[in-house]
Enzyme design. Sequence first.
Site, PDB file in Angstrom:
ATOM      1  N   GLU A 155     -35.493  43.725   9.338  1.00 45.83           N
ATOM      2  CA  GLU A 155     -35.601  44.881   8.440  1.00 45.83           C
ATOM      3  C   GLU A 155     -34.529  44.883   7.351  1.00 45.83           C
ATOM      4  OE1 GLU A 155     -35.934  48.674  10.450  1.00 45.83           O
ATOM      5  OE2 GLU A 155     -35.645  49.804   8.596  1.00 45.83           O
ATOM      6  N   LYS A 201     -33.976  55.720  16.475  1.00 40.96           N
ATOM      7  CA  LYS A 201     -34.538  54.438  16.030  1.00 40.96           C
ATOM      8  C   LYS A 201     -33.544  53.745  15.095  1.00 40.96           C
ATOM      9  CE  LYS A 201     -37.133  51.761  13.154  1.00 40.96           C
ATOM     10  NZ  LYS A 201     -36.630  50.992  12.019  1.00 40.96           N
ATOM     11  N   ASP A 204     -31.367  41.514  26.328  1.00 39.77           N
ATOM     12  CA  ASP A 204     -32.766  41.948  26.432  1.00 39.77           C
ATOM     13  C   ASP A 204     -32.927  43.317  25.762  1.00 39.77           C
ATOM     14  OD1 ASP A 204     -35.158  43.147  27.335  1.00 39.77           O
ATOM     15  OD2 ASP A 204     -35.086  42.101  29.246  1.00 39.77           O
ATOM     16  N   HIS A 242     -32.649  51.670   0.500  1.00 39.37           N
ATOM     17  CA  HIS A 242     -33.583  50.844   1.258  1.00 39.37           C
ATOM     18  C   HIS A 242     -34.481  50.034   0.341  1.00 39.37           C
ATOM     19  CE1 HIS A 242     -35.913  49.590   4.706  1.00 39.37           C
ATOM     20  NE2 HIS A 242     -37.003  49.854   3.997  1.00 39.37           N
TER      21      HIS A 242
END
Lengths: 448, 448
Positions: A89, A281, A297, A394
């Site tokens: 991202e 998130k 993991d 962004h």
Amino acid sequence: MKNTSVDPIKGFSKLSKQAKMEWLVQNFSDEPNESLQMLQGYWHALPEVQKLHDEFIENTVSNYYLPFGVAPNFQINQKMYTIPFAIEESSVVAAAAKAANFWLDRGGFKTTVLSTTKVGHVHFIWDGQDHAALSSFFSNYKDNLISSTDEITKNMRARGGGILDIELIDKSELETDYFQLAVKFDTRDSMGANFINSCLETIAKEWQSSIEASDLAGNVQIVMSILSNYTPECVVRAEVSCAVEDINEGSGISNKEFAEKFRRAIRIAQIEPYRAVTHNKGIMNGIDSVIIATGNDFRATEACAHAYAARDGQYRSLTNAEVVDGTFRFWLDLPLSVGTVGGIISLHPMVKFAHELLGNPDAEELMQIIAVAGLAQNFSAVRSLITSGIQKGHMKMHLLNILNQLEATEDEKAQIVEYFKDKVVSFSAAVEIFSKLRGIPVDQKVKK
Amino acid sequence: MKNTSVDPIKGFSKLSKQAKMEWLVQNFSDEPNESLQMLQGYWHALPEVQKLHDEFIENTVSNYYLPFGVAPNFQINQKMYTIPFAIEESSVVAAAAKAANFWLDRGGFKTTVLSTTKVGHVHFIWDGQDHAALSSFFSNYKDNLISSTDEITKNMRARGGGILDIELIDKSELETDYFQLAVKFDTRDSMGANFINSCLETIAKEWQSSIEASDLAGNVQIVMSILSNYTPECVVRAEVSCAVEDINEGSGISNKEFAEKFRRAIRIAQIEPYRAVTHNKGIMNGIDSVIIATGNDFRATEACAHAYAARDGQYRSLTNAEVVDGTFRFWLDLPLSVGTVGGIISLHPMVKFAHELLGNPDAEELMQIIAVAGLAQNFSAVRSLITSGIQKGHMKMHLLNILNQLEATEDEKAQIVEYFKDKVVSFSAAVEIFSKLRGIPVDQKVKK
């Protein structure tokens, strides 16, 4: 495109890698040769390195590239770190690097490992009536359950870890005849999943046969023996703080207003689950990037973090902020089970490099570094949200992806990046300036 | 290893990729030249392809390889699929492939998209007293808010999507003066994050200026405008079912006992959060593998899924099972926001291949495929747990990693894999047989 409803194939996993790829491209690709070349183009040039990656999982045909980037200048407990990120991202690494520099001038990050206990369960059904008798049998037999794992725990005990305790938990009020053996572990520098599962399966067998051999009235059935990825007793804290008057964050709003607005944004993420999910998130953007780069993991990390966020019955922000007596404080408490040995850690060359970059930390130090990456990420995201808005930064980071999609030349890219230096990027604005530059009509059919 | 407490560096992001790598290896590596070669060894052979990957994020120095594997034989709504997985964990692809074959003989997977609405919020503070007046002002102004985004939503509307509705929500009881504009979206085949955020930022500006220009008594402050990754109205269901007498799953327990034990294992994951977290983690092993392979955002998927698992106040299993009138049924309801256009999807060659492999599905079809990967994963995991235990299969898959760590030759690997064909693998057992084969003493110092 080809019709994907192909016939089932028998024995696919037994085919050679070459045969697997050929079956794939023959059945699913419009351009089998190009696809074959594309897949092979993503292989490592050294066959022995590629073989290593092939053997991590099953039916491997190629490698999926995640960009591997770094963010320097993280000061954590007075020590400097450069943190590796594996993430697709845009703007995650940029945001982390920005937060690192911001806090470098304000005392850096402080971290503490609050606890390190992991847990696993033998879930079993016992249909006897005398629960007190079972409980007393367990107390007498507990030491034998622990010693039944001696062979498995030998090396771990030599490193100072092992089984800490076993508890019998009666859950029969929730589900008929349902009980657990809850086993607590210290797994030192390994994440410990295989270790814990092996111990639990051994304990389960021992427990079943001991009950069967006892004079307890009742049948036992082991339902399953498995570690829990929920580790609320394996928690790390990362925090930053500074005087409100030192914030000077540069976007033009006053220090006091910034601190107050920031606190309010975190408060909203505490009380509103729709916001909390996106907020967390963003934290996990930072966490997972380092988890992946260090060979840990991320599904385990994610499941644990979000369940923890919901532990009081409502899903809430994992970070907290306060403004008290002129001091702004922002912190993250995160349950986190990671390893610095085992799994693919000593096998994957990029993972080995990531650990070297971090100074080959032990598991506790790695917990702290990872938590900082999450806090830094969240700081930058909230800072953007409450000042310029998230899209400005962004989309600037995403601009190169848009230009690559338009197949802009290097020269065009440079001109367009320059053009957007003081403007907000949007897909349509990028298409417009690109078309203007080329002197072609704006193509509405460009795939968004 | 080098001392990692290096001096801060200014302007790192402005350095060339080469200069960044050199700074890294000089400061952090014991063997700078070898590390440099290692990083470069992970580059794509074609510079233009590598450049594309470099530009996905910031400060990229190399690629992190995730193994890209495939599992064939998924029958979903009568159509056959081969599903791509990008994942580092042993046995995930093997488990998925096993479940695909199992259900292929029993009618395959059935899926339904239950809903597709996404949501975002303008979070704002309004210190007026007359909440009814604000509400009435909003109702009158709502259409203007929507039309303020016309330029941004034009293309999306042409594809049948856009803004569905805006609602004013009074949250002032939870936080003084706190309100939301909750905006619902249909983003068609794109995940829609950039689209939603751009709309929200525009609506926020319009809302703020409209209130300021109105005669409402009260000041407005936009705290932030941001999509929610929580999408409980964008949900897909995947399910399998068969007559209990057709289960014949092969591990030796009766069909009826298997069905009942399976149901019970799911029930335990419903009532016990410690189990639910690991249970859902297993589901996400499957989900995330396909999310990554198809160029979607696994942090968004994870945050949403786990918050959804906690929606009734307790964190629970995402899958359900029942045995009714001789029929075994197992299903997953998953909120899932994915795209088949936008982001890195049309840029990343491996992602393009993954979409081709799936027959270039639209977003709704992709939701269904991804949910099936999660359900399949969970079926295999629970099946192992309640029969042979999880370690038998998992460690068999992990054996090659252990042997690579021991630097076993191909010939030794083949012999040891053969040896473990009918035995349970453990790290110490693998070391033992390896040492025996080489005629060397068992080295207790082998890194676990």
